[in-house]
Enzyme design. Sequence first.
Site, PDB file in Angstrom:
ATOM      1  N   ASN A   9      54.446  -3.751 -31.717  1.00  0.00           N
ATOM      2  CA  ASN A   9      53.269  -3.354 -32.384  1.00  0.00           C
ATOM      3  C   ASN A   9      53.459  -3.945 -33.869  1.00  0.00           C
ATOM      4  OD1 ASN A   9      51.007  -2.286 -34.111  1.00  0.00           O
ATOM      5  ND2 ASN A   9      51.478  -0.336 -33.957  1.00  0.00           N
ATOM      6  N   TRP A  10      52.700  -5.130 -34.036  1.00  0.00           N
ATOM      7  CA  TRP A  10      52.928  -5.777 -35.272  1.00  0.00           C
ATOM      8  C   TRP A  10      51.846  -5.551 -36.415  1.00  0.00           C
ATOM      9  CZ3 TRP A  10      53.896 -11.135 -32.175  1.00  0.00           C
ATOM     10  CH2 TRP A  10      55.306 -11.231 -31.670  1.00  0.00           C
ATOM     11  N   HIS A 100      46.155   5.362 -32.521  1.00  0.00           N
ATOM     12  CA  HIS A 100      47.420   5.171 -33.632  1.00  0.00           C
ATOM     13  C   HIS A 100      47.297   5.941 -34.683  1.00  0.00           C
ATOM     14  CE1 HIS A 100      50.725   3.554 -36.033  1.00  0.00           C
ATOM     15  NE2 HIS A 100      51.375   3.210 -34.963  1.00  0.00           N
ATOM     16  N   GLU A 172      54.336   9.504 -30.557  1.00  0.00           N
ATOM     17  CA  GLU A 172      54.914   9.111 -31.898  1.00  0.00           C
ATOM     18  C   GLU A 172      54.829  10.316 -32.912  1.00  0.00           C
ATOM     19  OE1 GLU A 172      54.622   4.553 -32.337  1.00  0.00           O
ATOM     20  OE2 GLU A 172      52.684   5.465 -32.848  1.00  0.00           O
ATOM     21  N   GLY A 178      57.855   4.199 -39.477  1.00  0.00           N
ATOM     22  CA  GLY A 178      58.111   3.407 -40.616  1.00  0.00           C
ATOM     23  C   GLY A 178      59.188   3.831 -41.506  1.00  0.00           C
ATOM     24  N   SER A 219      60.313   4.533 -35.652  1.00  0.00           N
ATOM     25  CA  SER A 219      61.636   4.088 -36.173  1.00  0.00           C
ATOM     26  C   SER A 219      62.775   3.721 -34.922  1.00  0.00           C
ATOM     27  CB  SER A 219      62.260   5.227 -36.949  1.00  0.00           C
ATOM     28  OG  SER A 219      61.362   5.128 -38.223  1.00  0.00           O
ATOM     29  N   GLY A 240      57.450  -0.768 -34.256  1.00  0.00           N
ATOM     30  CA  GLY A 240      56.916  -1.430 -35.399  1.00  0.00           C
ATOM     31  C   GLY A 240      57.723  -2.203 -36.177  1.00  0.00           C
ATOM     32  N   GLY A 241      58.165  -1.839 -37.153  1.00  0.00           N
ATOM     33  CA  GLY A 241      58.980  -2.511 -38.110  1.00  0.00           C
ATOM     34  C   GLY A 241      60.300  -3.515 -37.596  1.00  0.00           C
TER      35      GLY A 241
HETATM   36  P1  PGA Z   1      57.997   2.095 -36.592  1.00  0.00           P
HETATM   37  O1  PGA Z   1      56.264   2.133 -36.310  1.00  0.00           O
HETATM   38  O2  PGA Z   1      58.754   1.177 -35.472  1.00  0.00           O
HETATM   39  O3  PGA Z   1      57.913   0.911 -37.775  1.00  0.00           O
HETATM   40  O4  PGA Z   1      58.479   3.176 -36.834  1.00  0.00           O
HETATM   41  C1  PGA Z   1      56.238   2.335 -34.912  1.00  0.00           C
HETATM   42  C2  PGA Z   1      54.603   2.475 -34.722  1.00  0.00           C
HETATM   43  O5  PGA Z   1      53.868   2.769 -35.829  1.00  0.00           O
HETATM   44  O6  PGA Z   1      54.005   2.176 -33.564  1.00  0.00           O
END
Ligand code: PGA
Length: 257
Positions: A9-10, A100, A172, A178, A219, A240-241
């Site tokens: 997920n960018w 999300h 999630e 994040g 994360s 994400g990150g």
């Molecule tokens: P993250 O984001 O891996 O940066 O925690 C995950 C997400 O929000 O889908």
Amino acid sequence: MKKNIFVANWKMNLTVAETKNLAEKLGQSLRSFKNDKTEIILCPAFTALDDLCTVLRKENPADLKIGAQDVFWEEKGAFTGEISAKMLKEVDCRYVIVGHSERRKNLGETDEMVNKKVKILLENDLVPIVCVGETFLERQKGLRDVIVARQTEAALRDVKLFGNKKIIIAYEPVWVIGTGQAVEPEDAEHSHRMIREALMENFPADVLEKHFQIIYGGSVDSKNIKDFVDRENIDGVLVGGASLKVEEFVKMIKQLA
Ligand code: PGA
């Protein structure tokens, strides 16, 4: 055997040029890597979908798939600023993230909206990636299981599954997204079991087995990914990150092999 799911997920991080650059580098890095165990789904911003589609149509040895970060629930019409399922299919999108927590929080996306989005996606043979998860406050109040079950049931209300239709549920925990600090895999697995139980209220076991996968997000990185996917009830990850860096991305995929 079902493949592990890896959703990148960018979010609102990359321009069109940056998206193309990252996708090309990933394609090259994963070229010689036998990817028969993982479904890799790239979810860039709407503006980059068309270019990503062109890049992957030209050459895609790593079999990267395209996903979007949202969709609108009507087929077409006067809905300024929105994007339809048909528009997403035109640029080879096969998956779409809905519900999300960032959209629930910042844009007031409700369970009812998520449910309508799930339905329009299934009607158009797209795979919804439905995000559910509790906030820190909800967890502190002991409401984790209730919230996760409620969001799951509401997202799938009156949904019919047949043929090759598929749904991915992403658990999630909102408070770890994040932060660089994921929950413990046992903790995630508990929520995955709760989600399975909530699904069992409305779908028979064979439908559950055939049409659903449940993944973890929050994360995830190359250090912890394996601990999650090794768990019996965790069918993949939403990242994400850590998915924004080529080396880290490749390290994570190699661990899923
Ligand atoms: P993250 O984001 O891996 O940066 O925690 C995950 C997400 O929000 O889908």
